[in-house]
Design an enzyme around this catalytic site. Structure first.
Site, PDB file in Angstrom:
ATOM      1  N   THR A 194      26.210  37.721 -56.019  1.00  0.00           N
ATOM      2  CA  THR A 194      25.679  36.456 -55.502  1.00  0.00           C
ATOM      3  C   THR A 194      26.825  35.500 -55.192  1.00  0.00           C
ATOM      4  O   THR A 194      26.902  34.931 -54.098  1.00  0.00           O
ATOM      5  CB  THR A 194      24.714  35.808 -56.525  1.00  0.00           C
ATOM      6  OG1 THR A 194      23.611  36.696 -56.719  1.00  0.00           O
ATOM      7  CG2 THR A 194      24.215  34.457 -56.043  1.00  0.00           C
ATOM      8  N   ASN A 247      18.677  46.574 -50.900  1.00  0.00           N
ATOM      9  CA  ASN A 247      18.235  46.649 -52.285  1.00  0.00           C
ATOM     10  C   ASN A 247      16.757  46.995 -52.452  1.00  0.00           C
ATOM     11  O   ASN A 247      16.345  47.480 -53.491  1.00  0.00           O
ATOM     12  CB  ASN A 247      18.536  45.329 -52.995  1.00  0.00           C
ATOM     13  CG  ASN A 247      18.053  44.132 -52.214  1.00  0.00           C
ATOM     14  OD1 ASN A 247      18.523  43.881 -51.102  1.00  0.00           O
ATOM     15  ND2 ASN A 247      17.101  43.404 -52.762  1.00  0.00           N
ATOM     16  N   HIS A 292      27.011  45.156 -62.629  1.00  0.00           N
ATOM     17  CA  HIS A 292      25.802  45.590 -63.347  1.00  0.00           C
ATOM     18  C   HIS A 292      24.917  46.546 -62.569  1.00  0.00           C
ATOM     19  O   HIS A 292      23.952  47.084 -63.109  1.00  0.00           O
ATOM     20  CB  HIS A 292      25.003  44.383 -63.846  1.00  0.00           C
ATOM     21  CG  HIS A 292      24.249  43.634 -62.794  1.00  0.00           C
ATOM     22  ND1 HIS A 292      22.882  43.757 -62.656  1.00  0.00           N
ATOM     23  CD2 HIS A 292      24.648  42.768 -61.850  1.00  0.00           C
ATOM     24  CE1 HIS A 292      22.492  42.969 -61.653  1.00  0.00           C
ATOM     25  NE2 HIS A 292      23.555  42.356 -61.157  1.00  0.00           N
ATOM     26  N   CYS A 328      14.263  39.778 -57.392  1.00  0.00           N
ATOM     27  CA  CYS A 328      14.369  38.331 -57.216  1.00  0.00           C
ATOM     28  C   CYS A 328      13.078  37.717 -56.699  1.00  0.00           C
ATOM     29  O   CYS A 328      12.792  36.567 -56.963  1.00  0.00           O
ATOM     30  CB  CYS A 328      15.478  38.000 -56.237  1.00  0.00           C
ATOM     31  SG  CYS A 328      16.894  39.058 -56.416  1.00  0.00           S
TER      32      CYS A 328
END
Ligand SMILES: *Cc1c(COP(=O)(O)O)cnc(C)c1O
Length: 390
Positions: free
Chosen positions: A77, A160, A210, A333
């Protein structure tokens, strides 16, 4: 894993850290370990600095970049924000005819789209490219969108939600014809497929620990040597990271990220084969239910992500019946909103099909048994919901 624990099918949201990564991180926190501040000149500081630079070399090697071309961030991000806001704001200050235009795609991650929206408020113009029905961007669309005042093109590598891989090499070639820098969000492809900034010829590339069996809260931005002068920092302070990102370096995070990258460089081919095999098994099992549609290109994709829509089903109800599985309707998200996925809408899926989508994402620790249990659970719920539908 104990029997009541749900099966983890959400590797695209995050992965557990490799135990070796967790151990190496722990060594950088305690008094007995390497806890020094890497900016300090004394022995404790130097030891920490050495660990940080070793990790930089490990992370750079994963993407075939020179180590000095990586800046540490808090994750993809922040890397995306630095690449986009940093390039645009630096360009806007240049010369008598400052650049004011960017190009990106409708299917990008929110951490690309939101900085672009922010820039629109600051007076920039952004072209949002459409994809085809399989989620791919025709490189020709990039060519047509470029203007004389375009300061950056930002196109992700792997999506994603649906896992499709964009043709970055072709897009980069077009950008270079016009001397426009290309930023690539590689959060979902780093450590999953071959990733080489020399071959891709991108100018900026974001990745994060991650998603590749490292810790949360640490990532990096690669910048080509010529880009340093055209990046404005987001964070000002002590001038760390060549002035690009001030703040005391998070040694334990960085060491964990570096090791995760080294492990990924050695494991990604085997991981990819494993995920490819399991995904084929999962798709075969789900497809047998009937009324199941694959979202995204069938082959130009990362191995671990499978996104499917179910006809005549409401996605939220489906997910609610599947408490034994940890998975998402779309991106992690946007899962807390009822809005259908903007990515699936961009592919041309209607609201109903976009709302009935499930994203299965697999990883190194997924097993055949996980897949078979997932198929059984989804089959049961889809049949139940369809039978109950009016
Ligand atoms: C996860 C992800 C991000 C955000 O990464 P963080 O490290 O969580 O900030 C950005 N882009 C894509 C494509 C992602 O999958």
């Amino acid at each position: 894993m104990n029997a009541q624990e749900p099966i983890y099918l959400d590797y695209a949201a995050t992965s557990p850290a490799d135990p070796r990564v967790a151990a190496a991180m722990g060594e950088c926190l305690t008094r007995e370990g390497v806890f020094g501040n890497p900016s300090s000149m004394h022995q404790h500081g130097r030891l920490a600095r050495a660990r940080v630079e070793h990790a930089r070399a490990q992370a750079a090697a994963l993407i075939n970049a020179p180590p000095q071309q990586l800046v540490w961030t808090s994750g993809a991000t922040e890397s995306n924000n630095l690449a986009i806001l940093g390039s645009a704001r630096a360009a806007a200050k240049r010369g008598r005819h400052p650049g004011r235009h960017l190009v990106t795609a409708r299917t990008e991650h929110k951490s690309v789209l939101d900085p672009c929206r922010r820039l629109e408020h600051e007076g920039f113009q952004v072209s949002y490219l459409d994809t085809d029905h399989q989620g791919l961007i025709a490189p020709q669309l990039v060519r047509e969108a470029l203007r004389d005042d375009t300061v950056l093109v930002s196109i992700m590598h792997a999506n994603n939600e649906i896992g499709v891989l964009q043709d970055i090499e072709a897009i980069a070639a077009i950008c270079h014809e016009r001397a426009v820098p290309l930023h690539v969000d590689a959060a979902q492809s780093a450590g999953k497929v071959a990733l080489d900034v020399e071959r891709l010829q991108c100018d900026l590339l974001s990745f994060t620990a991650h998603k590749l069996y490292g810790p949360k809260g640490i990532g990096a931005l690669y910048f080509a040597p010529a880009r340093r002068a055209s990046l404005q920092p987001l964070v000002f302070g002590g001038g760390h990271e060549r002035g690009l990102r001030s703040g005391t370096l998070a040694v334990h995070q960085i060491v964990g990220f570096g090791l995760a990258c080294e492990l990924a460089a050695a494991a990604w081919r085997a991981d990819a084969e494993h995920c490819e095999r399991l995904r084929a098994r999962l798709w075969q099992g789900l497809n047998a239910i009937g009324g199941v549609l694959l979202n995204g290109h069938p082959t130009q994709r990362v191995p671990g992500i499978l996104n499917v829509s179910f006809t005549g089903i409401e996605g939220e109800s489906l997910l609610m019946g599947l408490t034994e599985l940890s998975l998402s309707t779309g991106s992690a998200c946007s899962s807390d909103s009822d809005e259908p996925s903007y990515v699936l809408r961009a592919l041309g899926r209607d609201t109903e099909l976009a709302q009935s989508a499930l994203r299965f994402s697999l990883g190194r620790y997924s097993s055949e048994q996980d897949i078979d249990l997932a198929i059984a659970a989804v089959t049961r719920e889809v049949r139940r919901l369809r039978a109950a539908a009016p």
